[in-house]
Design a protein around this motif. Structure first.
Motif, PDB file in Angstrom:
ATOM      1  N   GLY A  13       0.833  -1.192   0.000  1.00  0.00           N
ATOM      2  CA  GLY A  13       0.000   0.000   0.000  1.00  0.00           C
ATOM      3  C   GLY A  13       0.864   1.237   0.000  1.00  0.00           C
ATOM      4  O   GLY A  13       1.974   1.241  -0.533  1.00  0.00           O
ATOM      5  N   TRP A  59      -0.977   3.423   4.962  1.00  0.00           N
ATOM      6  CA  TRP A  59      -2.367   2.989   4.804  1.00  0.00           C
ATOM      7  C   TRP A  59      -2.474   2.133   3.554  1.00  0.00           C
ATOM      8  O   TRP A  59      -1.950   2.507   2.495  1.00  0.00           O
ATOM      9  CB  TRP A  59      -3.282   4.209   4.719  1.00  0.00           C
ATOM     10  N   GLY A 105      -5.413   1.425   2.229  1.00  0.00           N
ATOM     11  CA  GLY A 105      -6.693   1.719   1.619  1.00  0.00           C
ATOM     12  C   GLY A 105      -7.816   0.891   2.206  1.00  0.00           C
ATOM     13  O   GLY A 105      -7.725   0.367   3.321  1.00  0.00           O
ATOM     14  N   THR A 106      -8.887   0.755   1.446  1.00  0.00           N
ATOM     15  CA  THR A 106     -10.102   0.103   1.939  1.00  0.00           C
ATOM     16  C   THR A 106     -10.194  -1.359   1.537  1.00  0.00           C
ATOM     17  O   THR A 106     -11.200  -2.012   1.806  1.00  0.00           O
ATOM     18  CB  THR A 106     -11.351   0.841   1.425  1.00  0.00           C
ATOM     19  N   PRO A 137      -3.875   0.479  -4.209  1.00  0.00           N
ATOM     20  CA  PRO A 137      -3.862   1.748  -3.493  1.00  0.00           C
ATOM     21  C   PRO A 137      -2.646   2.566  -3.944  1.00  0.00           C
ATOM     22  O   PRO A 137      -1.506   2.137  -3.792  1.00  0.00           O
ATOM     23  CB  PRO A 137      -3.766   1.331  -2.024  1.00  0.00           C
ATOM     24  N   ILE A 144      -5.825   8.992  -1.527  1.00  0.00           N
ATOM     25  CA  ILE A 144      -5.259   8.004  -2.434  1.00  0.00           C
ATOM     26  C   ILE A 144      -6.295   7.666  -3.516  1.00  0.00           C
ATOM     27  O   ILE A 144      -7.477   8.015  -3.411  1.00  0.00           O
ATOM     28  CB  ILE A 144      -4.831   6.706  -1.710  1.00  0.00           C
ATOM     29  N   GLU A 192      -7.689   4.127  -5.571  1.00  0.00           N
ATOM     30  CA  GLU A 192      -7.638   2.670  -5.525  1.00  0.00           C
ATOM     31  C   GLU A 192      -8.719   2.105  -6.426  1.00  0.00           C
ATOM     32  O   GLU A 192      -9.547   2.826  -6.984  1.00  0.00           O
ATOM     33  CB  GLU A 192      -7.773   2.151  -4.090  1.00  0.00           C
ATOM     34  N   ALA A 195     -10.151   7.772  -2.102  1.00  0.00           N
ATOM     35  CA  ALA A 195     -10.396   7.453  -0.698  1.00  0.00           C
ATOM     36  C   ALA A 195      -9.531   8.348   0.190  1.00  0.00           C
ATOM     37  O   ALA A 195      -8.489   8.853  -0.249  1.00  0.00           O
ATOM     38  CB  ALA A 195     -10.114   5.979  -0.409  1.00  0.00           C
ATOM     39  N   PRO A 237      -9.432   5.887   8.589  1.00  0.00           N
ATOM     40  CA  PRO A 237     -10.152   6.045   7.321  1.00  0.00           C
ATOM     41  C   PRO A 237     -11.384   6.923   7.488  1.00  0.00           C
ATOM     42  O   PRO A 237     -11.968   7.016   8.565  1.00  0.00           O
ATOM     43  CB  PRO A 237     -10.546   4.609   6.942  1.00  0.00           C
ATOM     44  N   ASN A 288     -16.057   5.881   2.666  1.00  0.00           N
ATOM     45  CA  ASN A 288     -15.121   5.755   1.552  1.00  0.00           C
ATOM     46  C   ASN A 288     -15.750   4.857   0.498  1.00  0.00           C
ATOM     47  O   ASN A 288     -16.459   3.903   0.843  1.00  0.00           O
ATOM     48  CB  ASN A 288     -13.785   5.154   2.015  1.00  0.00           C
ATOM     49  N   PRO A 289     -15.539   5.117  -0.776  1.00  0.00           N
ATOM     50  CA  PRO A 289     -14.728   6.193  -1.311  1.00  0.00           C
ATOM     51  C   PRO A 289     -15.436   7.546  -1.218  1.00  0.00           C
ATOM     52  O   PRO A 289     -16.672   7.600  -1.183  1.00  0.00           O
ATOM     53  CB  PRO A 289     -14.553   5.786  -2.781  1.00  0.00           C
TER      54      PRO A 289
END
Length: 529
Positions: free
Chosen positions: A154, A175, A177-178, A183, A199, A201, A211, A224, A228-229
């Motif tokens: 990431g 991070w 991401g989700t 990411p 970022i 993704e 996100a 976070p 998101n997003p």
């Protein structure tokens, strides 16, 4: 009596049309500066100026010397320069990016955005899409993406000395991401008491998203956003798709805006985008400490403030001492391959390679900027072989070529190469014209080109002189990202594959602004020497 409020103004997206992906923006006073990815093309990293975030004028290229942009002669299409970030700090402009074909991540600086920009300072950091941000103590933080370790994949962050190219602390995981793929495209911002990490993704295709996360320090830990997003057009029927890879900027009045890449796919499912990923603009509002964005509309209410900058003309008569910054060439442009002085008022191209199907050819082009477009040149091929080409890469291009008293249309689609039509022409200069027209706007009552279907995003037509009857019309889907793959878009340009050719002028603009082919052909003939 209170004076009436001025009528709201609007703008049309994209604000920088054509193959201009991965935008990054900064503001200095009332001036905005924006850069984009350039991949295998030289010069690299186009830089734009605006006073209102809507009207942009290209003022140069950050990487305009071979020493700044080492690209192997056989570098793959869509390699080269990925995802630049531009920032202004301590009286200097900073641009950080990745050369995935040679050397990795590096920084260049300049006192003025037009340049000259410094030679690269290389950073010993892995990954792509680097970003720079400074804290109140003067520490410089670099976020980057795509670094894959045994336990983390990431965005990572390091404290660096960008002048010396040294890593002072880290890198450490930030991070991931989700949970979506890739990411990437990190940007760090200090806003109030928080550090925000934005970022992209989901991949840069239709699943692209933006996100957000935040922390009290660049070292984290990162929280976070609750939703998101913060931006995505995935799984919608919106005409704008692939929204992502964004950057934030504020106006002098404190308004927040986002620049981002997106596409405009056309045709039948799964649809095709032919201009590449383009630069869009959309407003941002803040709620409960988080940005709220989108959807990104074709027509938006414009930001208030300054007047637009003067746009560059669509026609080039090659009367200037240097090529305009919009002209690009694959991988390099050796000095001996072109000249503006051998025949004043003409661009001379000297053949270096014998085919557009391989790297090393002499090619000078511009990004196609309009879905429905008209491009024309006046070329004197002399005893050589030259023409006008619509290019995605070495394996996907359509050419309108003149040689040996004949004009022909050549289609290269992957392993297939076909000469679709030829016509005799007299010696001397000849006007070559290529138009693109959307299939969904085919004139009522007229038949589509034989053998083609409405699945095509557009048709590419090839004309000689003022003849309104095309020499050939080809399906545009084969010059799309969905067919050719990669990260770029169409580039339309002049080339020479044998001997020397001279070009008197070149123009590229919207199809509807040029009138009929008969009218323009008459004007072109009058312009001949």
């Amino acid at each position: 009596m209170t004076p009436p409020k001025p009528e709201a103004s609007f703008y049309d997206n994209p604000v920088i049309p054509g193959f201009h992906p991965d935008p990054s923006v900064c503001r200095v006073g009332e001036d905005y500066y924006l850069v984009c990815s350039s991949f295998e093309y030289f010069p690299g990293v186009p830089i734009f100026h605006s006073r209102d975030l809507v009207h942009w004028r290209q003022i140069g290229n950050v990487l305009d010397r071979p020493g700044q942009l080492p690209l192997p002669a056989d570098a793959m299409a869509s390699d080269g320069i990925y995802a630049p970030t531009i920032r202004h700090h301590d009286g200097r402009f900073w641009m950080i990016t990745t050369n995935v074909s040679h050397g990795g991540n590096f920084v260049v600086t300049a006192e003025r955005p037009e340049g000259p920009w410094s030679d690269p300072v290389w950073l010993d950091l892995p990954g792509i899409d680097p970003d720079l941000a400074w804290d109140d103590d003067g520490n410089c933080w670099c976020a980057f993406a795509g670094a894959h370790g045994p336990s983390f994949s990431g965005v990572q962050i390091a404290r660096v000395d960008p002048d010396a190219g040294k890593v002072l602390e880290g890198p450490f995981p930030a991070w991931a991401g989700t949970g979506l793929q890739w990411p990437e495209a990190p940007h760090l911002y200090r806003i109030g008491e928080w550090w925000y990490l934005m970022i992209a993704e989901g991949g840069t295709e239709r699943g692209h998203t933006v996100a957000m996360a935040r922390a009290r320090s660049p070292r984290g830990p990162w929280e976070p956003a609750p939703v998101n997003p913060v931006l995505s057009h995935r799984s919608t029927n919106h005409p704008i798709q692939s929204t992502g890879h964004a950057d934030l900027v504020t106006t002098p009045e404190g308004e927040w805006w986002m620049v981002l890449l997106a596409t405009r796919p056309l045709g039948y499912s799964p649809k095709f985008h032919v201009l590449g990923r383009e630069t869009f603009l959309t407003p941002v509002r803040w709620e409960d400490g988080w940005p709220r964005v989108g959807p990104v509309n074709v027509r938006e209410r414009a930001p208030g403030g300054s007047q637009p900058v003067e746009a560059l003309p669509q026609r080039d008569d090659f009367d200037a001492p240097e090529l305009e910054p919009r002209w690009i060439s694959p991988r390099s442009r050796p000095e001996g391959s072109w000249s503006l002085t051998e025949r004043p008022g003409w661009l001379a191209l000297h053949a270096a390679g014998a085919t557009l199907d391989r790297p090393g050819v002499t090619f000078v082009g511009r990004r196609q900027s309009h879905p429905e477009s008209r491009t024309a040149v006046l070329v004197d091929p002399s005893a050589g072989r030259a023409g006008l080409s619509v290019r995605m890469d070495e394996g996907h291009h359509y050419d309108l070529e003149v040689a040996d008293g004949q004009v022909g249309v050549i289609a290269r689609i992957g392993p297939l190469r076909q000469v679709t039509a030829t016509r005799a022409v007299p010696p001397g200069p000849v006007t070559l014209v290529i138009t693109t027209r959307s299939a969904r706007r085919w004139p009522e009552g007229e038949q589509e080109p034989s053998g083609l279907h409405v699945a095509a995003p557009d048709y590419v037509a090839f004309h000689v002189g003022d003849d309104p009857e095309p020499l050939a019309e080809l399906d545009g889907r084969y010059l799309s990202t969905e067919v050719a793959t990669g990260f770029t878009g169409r580039v339309i340009g002049m080339y020479a594959t044998e001997g020397t050719a001279w070009f008197d002028w070149f123009e590229h603009g919207p199809l509807e602004e040029h009138g009929s082919l008969e009218e323009h052909g008459s004007r072109a003939e009058q312009a001949r020497p």
